[in-house]
Design a protein around this motif. Structure first.
Motif, short mmCIF file in Angstrom:
data_model
loop_
_atom_site.label_atom_id
_atom_site.label_comp_id
_atom_site.label_asym_id
_atom_site.label_seq_id
_atom_site.Cartn_x
_atom_site.Cartn_y
_atom_site.Cartn_z
N ALA A 144 1.39 -1.28 0.07
CA ALA A 144 0.05 0.31 0.21
C ALA A 144 0.72 0.93 -0.14
CB ALA A 144 -1.18 -0.25 1.48
N VAL A 145 1.56 1.10 1.20
CA VAL A 145 2.35 2.32 0.99
C VAL A 145 3.98 2.47 -0.30
CG1 VAL A 145 4.67 3.84 2.31
CG2 VAL A 145 3.06 2.28 3.13
N THR A 146 4.16 1.56 -0.71
CA THR A 146 4.79 1.53 -1.92
C THR A 146 4.33 2.32 -2.90
OG1 THR A 146 4.82 -0.67 -2.31
CG2 THR A 146 6.51 0.09 -1.13
N ALA A 147 3.23 1.24 -3.26
CA ALA A 147 2.06 2.09 -4.03
C ALA A 147 1.86 3.70 -4.43
CB ALA A 147 0.85 1.55 -4.36
N GLU A 148 1.32 3.80 -3.38
CA GLU A 148 1.15 5.49 -2.84
C GLU A 148 2.62 6.42 -3.33
OE1 GLU A 148 -1.79 6.83 -2.70
OE2 GLU A 148 -2.93 5.76 -1.76
N LEU A 149 2.91 6.29 -3.22
CA LEU A 149 4.60 7.10 -3.40
C LEU A 149 4.93 6.66 -4.64
CD1 LEU A 149 6.85 5.52 -0.74
CD2 LEU A 149 5.75 7.69 -0.61
N ALA A 150 4.35 5.59 -5.29
CA ALA A 150 5.00 5.50 -6.57
C ALA A 150 4.02 6.32 -7.77
CB ALA A 150 4.82 4.14 -7.46
#
Length: 293
Positions: free
Chosen positions: A31-37
Protein backbone atom coordinates in the motif's frame (compact mmCIF):
# COMPACT_ATOMS: atom_id res chain seq x y z
CA UNK A 1 22.68 9.11 3.05
CA UNK A 2 22.79 12.18 0.84
CA UNK A 3 20.13 14.81 1.39
CA UNK A 4 19.43 15.22 -2.31
CA UNK A 5 19.01 13.10 -5.43
CA UNK A 6 18.74 14.10 -9.07
CA UNK A 7 15.57 14.12 -11.09
CA UNK A 8 15.29 13.36 -14.81
CA UNK A 9 16.51 16.85 -15.71
CA UNK A 10 19.61 16.49 -13.57
CA UNK A 11 18.35 19.06 -11.06
CA UNK A 12 18.51 18.43 -7.34
CA UNK A 13 15.42 16.71 -5.97
CA UNK A 14 14.50 16.50 -2.27
CA UNK A 15 14.86 13.30 -0.30
CA UNK A 16 12.25 12.48 2.32
CA UNK A 17 12.27 9.75 4.94
CA UNK A 18 9.05 8.06 5.99
CA UNK A 19 8.95 6.01 9.17
CA UNK A 20 5.86 4.07 10.18
CA UNK A 21 4.67 1.57 12.74
CA UNK A 22 1.39 -0.27 13.14
CA UNK A 23 -0.11 -3.66 13.93
CA UNK A 24 1.26 -6.14 11.43
CA UNK A 25 -1.00 -7.48 8.71
CA UNK A 26 -0.68 -8.22 4.97
CA UNK A 27 -0.53 -5.39 2.47
CA UNK A 28 1.28 -2.65 4.40
CA UNK A 29 4.38 -2.48 2.21
CA UNK A 30 2.38 -2.80 -0.98
CA UNK A 31 0.00 0.00 0.00
CA UNK A 32 2.72 2.47 0.98
CA UNK A 33 5.03 1.81 -1.95
CA UNK A 34 2.12 1.95 -4.41
CA UNK A 35 1.10 5.37 -3.08
CA UNK A 36 4.67 6.63 -3.40
CA UNK A 37 5.02 5.28 -6.94
CA UNK A 38 1.68 6.78 -7.96
CA UNK A 39 2.97 10.16 -6.84
CA UNK A 40 6.23 9.91 -8.76
CA UNK A 41 8.52 9.12 -5.83
CA UNK A 42 11.60 6.94 -6.36
CA UNK A 43 12.51 4.72 -3.37
CA UNK A 44 16.22 4.91 -2.55
CA UNK A 45 16.34 2.83 0.63
CA UNK A 46 13.89 0.60 2.50
CA UNK A 47 14.09 -1.34 5.78
CA UNK A 48 11.42 -3.16 7.75
CA UNK A 49 11.01 -5.25 10.89
CA UNK A 50 8.23 -7.35 12.38
CA UNK A 51 8.29 -7.73 16.15
CA UNK A 52 6.73 -11.14 16.65
CA UNK A 53 6.23 -10.64 20.39
CA UNK A 54 4.09 -7.53 20.01
CA UNK A 55 2.95 -8.07 16.40
CA UNK A 56 4.13 -4.54 15.58
CA UNK A 57 5.47 -3.70 12.14
CA UNK A 58 8.16 -1.04 11.66
CA UNK A 59 9.37 0.46 8.38
CA UNK A 60 11.73 3.18 7.17
CA UNK A 61 11.67 4.34 3.55
CA UNK A 62 13.95 6.99 2.05
CA UNK A 63 12.71 8.25 -1.28
CA UNK A 64 13.52 10.92 -3.85
CA UNK A 65 10.48 13.16 -4.02
CA UNK A 66 8.95 14.35 -7.30
CA UNK A 67 9.60 17.98 -8.30
CA UNK A 68 7.23 20.42 -6.63
CA UNK A 69 6.23 18.02 -3.87
CA UNK A 70 6.03 19.23 -0.30
CA UNK A 71 5.74 17.50 3.03
CA UNK A 72 2.05 18.40 3.17
CA UNK A 73 1.33 17.05 -0.32
CA UNK A 74 3.16 13.80 0.43
CA UNK A 75 1.29 13.35 3.71
CA UNK A 76 -2.01 13.87 1.90
CA UNK A 77 -1.04 11.25 -0.69
CA UNK A 78 -0.27 8.72 2.05
CA UNK A 79 -3.31 9.46 4.20
CA UNK A 80 -5.52 6.69 2.86
CA UNK A 81 -2.90 4.03 3.70
CA UNK A 82 -2.20 5.61 7.08
CA UNK A 83 -5.88 5.54 7.99
CA UNK A 84 -6.45 2.05 6.57
CA UNK A 85 -3.72 0.43 8.66
CA UNK A 86 -3.82 2.74 11.69
CA UNK A 87 -0.21 3.74 11.18
CA UNK A 88 1.86 6.00 13.37
CA UNK A 89 4.02 7.89 10.89
CA UNK A 90 6.67 10.59 10.65
CA UNK A 91 7.87 12.25 7.47
CA UNK A 92 11.21 14.06 7.49
CA UNK A 93 12.83 16.23 4.84
CA UNK A 94 16.48 15.17 4.71
CA UNK A 95 17.40 18.46 3.09
CA UNK A 96 16.89 20.30 6.36
CA UNK A 97 19.70 20.91 8.87
CA UNK A 98 18.19 19.95 12.22
CA UNK A 99 18.96 22.06 15.26
CA UNK A 100 20.25 20.47 18.45
CA UNK A 101 21.02 21.61 21.99
CA UNK A 102 24.03 20.05 23.73
CA UNK A 103 24.20 19.92 27.52
CA UNK A 104 27.52 19.36 29.28
CA UNK A 105 29.07 19.62 32.74
CA UNK A 106 32.83 19.54 33.36
CA UNK A 107 33.76 16.57 31.14
CA UNK A 108 33.82 18.03 27.63
CA UNK A 109 35.18 15.18 25.46
CA UNK A 110 31.79 14.11 24.10
CA UNK A 111 30.85 17.71 23.29
CA UNK A 112 34.14 18.29 21.45
CA UNK A 113 33.68 15.11 19.41
CA UNK A 114 30.17 16.17 18.37
CA UNK A 115 31.42 19.61 17.34
CA UNK A 116 34.19 18.05 15.28
CA UNK A 117 31.88 15.60 13.51
CA UNK A 118 29.55 18.48 12.64
CA UNK A 119 32.46 20.58 11.38
CA UNK A 120 33.69 17.84 9.01
CA UNK A 121 30.17 17.10 7.78
CA UNK A 122 29.69 13.59 9.16
CA UNK A 123 26.86 14.88 11.36
CA UNK A 124 24.29 17.03 9.58
CA UNK A 125 23.18 19.31 12.40
CA UNK A 126 23.35 22.84 13.73
CA UNK A 127 24.12 23.36 17.41
CA UNK A 128 21.60 25.99 18.46
CA UNK A 129 23.07 26.29 21.96
CA UNK A 130 25.33 24.69 24.55
CA UNK A 131 23.90 24.56 28.06
CA UNK A 132 25.99 23.84 31.14
CA UNK A 133 25.92 24.04 34.90
CA UNK A 134 29.62 25.04 34.74
CA UNK A 135 31.68 27.58 32.80
CA UNK A 136 34.38 25.10 31.67
CA UNK A 137 33.14 24.52 28.10
CA UNK A 138 32.31 28.13 27.26
CA UNK A 139 35.50 28.77 25.28
CA UNK A 140 34.85 25.81 22.96
CA UNK A 141 31.30 26.92 22.21
CA UNK A 142 32.36 30.49 21.57
CA UNK A 143 35.13 29.38 19.21
CA UNK A 144 32.40 27.74 17.11
CA UNK A 145 30.14 30.79 17.37
CA UNK A 146 27.58 28.89 19.44
CA UNK A 147 25.46 30.52 22.14
CA UNK A 148 26.53 29.35 25.61
CA UNK A 149 24.12 29.29 28.54
CA UNK A 150 25.57 28.90 32.04
CA UNK A 151 22.75 27.74 34.26
CA UNK A 152 23.99 26.49 37.66
CA UNK A 153 21.42 24.09 39.04
CA UNK A 154 20.53 23.55 42.68
CA UNK A 155 17.66 21.82 44.40
CA UNK A 156 16.06 25.21 44.95
CA UNK A 157 16.19 26.43 41.33
CA UNK A 158 15.90 23.11 39.46
CA UNK A 159 12.33 23.71 38.29
CA UNK A 160 13.23 27.20 37.06
CA UNK A 161 16.28 25.96 35.13
CA UNK A 162 14.31 23.14 33.53
CA UNK A 163 11.67 25.60 32.36
CA UNK A 164 14.43 27.73 30.85
CA UNK A 165 15.57 24.68 28.91
CA UNK A 166 12.07 24.02 27.58
CA UNK A 167 11.79 27.68 26.60
CA UNK A 168 15.14 27.43 24.79
CA UNK A 169 14.00 24.33 22.89
CA UNK A 170 10.85 26.16 21.83
CA UNK A 171 12.66 29.37 20.91
CA UNK A 172 15.41 27.74 18.85
CA UNK A 173 13.28 25.03 17.27
CA UNK A 174 15.73 22.38 18.46
CA UNK A 175 14.70 18.85 17.53
CA UNK A 176 17.03 17.07 19.91
CA UNK A 177 18.59 17.67 23.34
CA UNK A 178 21.88 15.83 23.89
CA UNK A 179 23.26 15.13 27.36
CA UNK A 180 26.98 14.93 26.58
CA UNK A 181 28.06 13.99 30.10
CA UNK A 182 25.66 16.45 31.67
CA UNK A 183 25.72 15.38 35.30
CA UNK A 184 22.29 16.57 36.39
CA UNK A 185 19.23 14.33 36.57
CA UNK A 186 16.12 15.53 34.77
CA UNK A 187 12.86 15.65 36.72
CA UNK A 188 10.04 13.33 35.71
CA UNK A 189 8.16 16.25 34.21
CA UNK A 190 11.06 17.31 31.99
CA UNK A 191 11.89 13.73 31.03
CA UNK A 192 8.29 13.14 29.99
CA UNK A 193 8.14 16.39 27.98
CA UNK A 194 11.32 15.50 26.07
CA UNK A 195 10.76 11.75 25.71
CA UNK A 196 12.15 10.56 22.39
CA UNK A 197 13.85 13.94 21.88
CA UNK A 198 16.63 13.73 24.49
CA UNK A 199 19.64 11.41 24.30
CA UNK A 200 22.02 10.67 27.17
CA UNK A 201 25.44 9.02 27.13
CA UNK A 202 26.00 6.83 30.17
CA UNK A 203 29.57 5.88 30.88
CA UNK A 204 28.85 2.21 31.37
CA UNK A 205 27.55 -0.76 29.39
CA UNK A 206 24.01 -0.74 30.74
CA UNK A 207 22.28 -2.35 32.54
CA UNK A 208 25.46 -2.79 34.61
CA UNK A 209 26.86 -0.07 36.88
CA UNK A 210 24.17 2.58 36.84
CA UNK A 211 24.46 5.92 38.59
CA UNK A 212 27.63 7.71 39.66
CA UNK A 213 31.25 6.65 39.03
CA UNK A 214 30.49 3.48 37.03
CA UNK A 215 34.12 3.02 35.89
CA UNK A 216 35.23 2.86 39.49
CA UNK A 217 32.44 0.38 40.21
CA UNK A 218 33.64 -1.70 37.26
CA UNK A 219 37.24 -1.48 38.46
CA UNK A 220 36.25 -2.65 41.94
CA UNK A 221 34.45 -5.65 40.42
CA UNK A 222 37.44 -6.58 38.25
CA UNK A 223 35.50 -6.60 34.97
CA UNK A 224 37.23 -7.47 31.70
CA UNK A 225 35.01 -5.33 29.47
CA UNK A 226 33.88 -1.75 29.94
CA UNK A 227 31.63 0.25 27.69
CA UNK A 228 29.23 3.10 27.14
CA UNK A 229 25.52 3.33 26.34
CA UNK A 230 23.54 5.99 24.48
CA UNK A 231 19.87 5.94 25.38
CA UNK A 232 16.78 8.08 25.37
CA UNK A 233 16.18 9.95 28.60
CA UNK A 234 13.35 8.78 30.85
CA UNK A 235 12.34 9.55 34.42
CA UNK A 236 13.93 6.24 35.51
CA UNK A 237 17.65 6.97 35.82
CA UNK A 238 19.73 5.17 33.15
CA UNK A 239 16.74 3.01 32.17
CA UNK A 240 15.73 4.63 28.86
CA UNK A 241 15.45 2.78 25.53
CA UNK A 242 18.97 1.98 24.29
CA UNK A 243 20.11 3.33 20.91
CA UNK A 244 23.75 2.27 20.71
CA UNK A 245 26.47 0.63 22.82
CA UNK A 246 30.13 -0.29 22.57
CA UNK A 247 32.64 -2.15 24.73
CA UNK A 248 36.41 -2.42 24.97
CA UNK A 249 38.59 -4.96 26.73
CA UNK A 250 40.47 -3.98 29.90
CA UNK A 251 42.85 -5.90 32.15
CA UNK A 252 43.77 -6.33 35.78
CA UNK A 253 46.93 -4.28 35.19
CA UNK A 254 44.95 -1.13 34.45
CA UNK A 255 44.00 1.45 37.05
CA UNK A 256 40.59 3.02 37.57
CA UNK A 257 41.97 6.13 35.84
CA UNK A 258 42.93 3.95 32.84
CA UNK A 259 39.34 2.72 32.73
CA UNK A 260 38.15 6.33 32.66
CA UNK A 261 40.56 7.20 29.83
CA UNK A 262 39.42 4.26 27.70
CA UNK A 263 35.83 5.13 28.49
CA UNK A 264 36.16 8.70 27.27
CA UNK A 265 36.90 7.49 23.73
CA UNK A 266 34.04 4.98 23.77
CA UNK A 267 31.55 7.53 25.09
CA UNK A 268 32.40 10.04 22.37
CA UNK A 269 31.98 7.51 19.56
CA UNK A 270 28.79 5.96 20.88
CA UNK A 271 27.07 9.29 21.50
CA UNK A 272 27.95 10.62 18.03
CA UNK A 273 26.63 7.44 16.39
CA UNK A 274 23.40 7.60 18.38
CA UNK A 275 22.87 11.24 17.43
CA UNK A 276 23.46 10.44 13.75
CA UNK A 277 21.04 7.51 13.86
CA UNK A 278 18.37 9.67 15.46
CA UNK A 279 18.80 12.61 13.10
CA UNK A 280 18.60 10.29 10.09
CA UNK A 281 15.30 8.86 11.44
CA UNK A 282 16.84 5.40 11.85
CA UNK A 283 15.63 4.89 15.43
CA UNK A 284 12.06 3.90 16.24
CA UNK A 285 10.71 3.43 19.73
CA UNK A 286 9.26 0.02 20.51
CA UNK A 287 8.07 0.14 24.09
CA UNK A 288 11.15 0.02 26.33
CA UNK A 289 13.32 -0.92 23.36
CA UNK A 290 14.29 0.57 20.02
CA UNK A 291 14.30 -0.61 16.44
CA UNK A 292 17.44 0.74 14.74
CA UNK A 293 17.62 0.63 10.94
Amino acid sequence: MKSQGNDATGEAAPVHILTLSCEDRPGIVAAVTAELAANGANIAESSQFWDRQTNRFFMRIAFISPPGSTKDSLERALKSSVDRFGMKTALVDQGRRPKIIVMVSKFDHALLHLLYQIRVGWLNAEVAAVVSNHEDARRFAELEGIAYHHWPTTRENKAEQEQKLLDLVQRTGAELVILARYMQVFSKGLSDRLFGRAINIHHSFLPSFKGAKPYHQAFDRGVKLIGATAHYVTSDLDEGPIIDQETERVTHAMSAEDFVAVGRDIESRVLARAVKLHLEARVMLNGHKTVVF
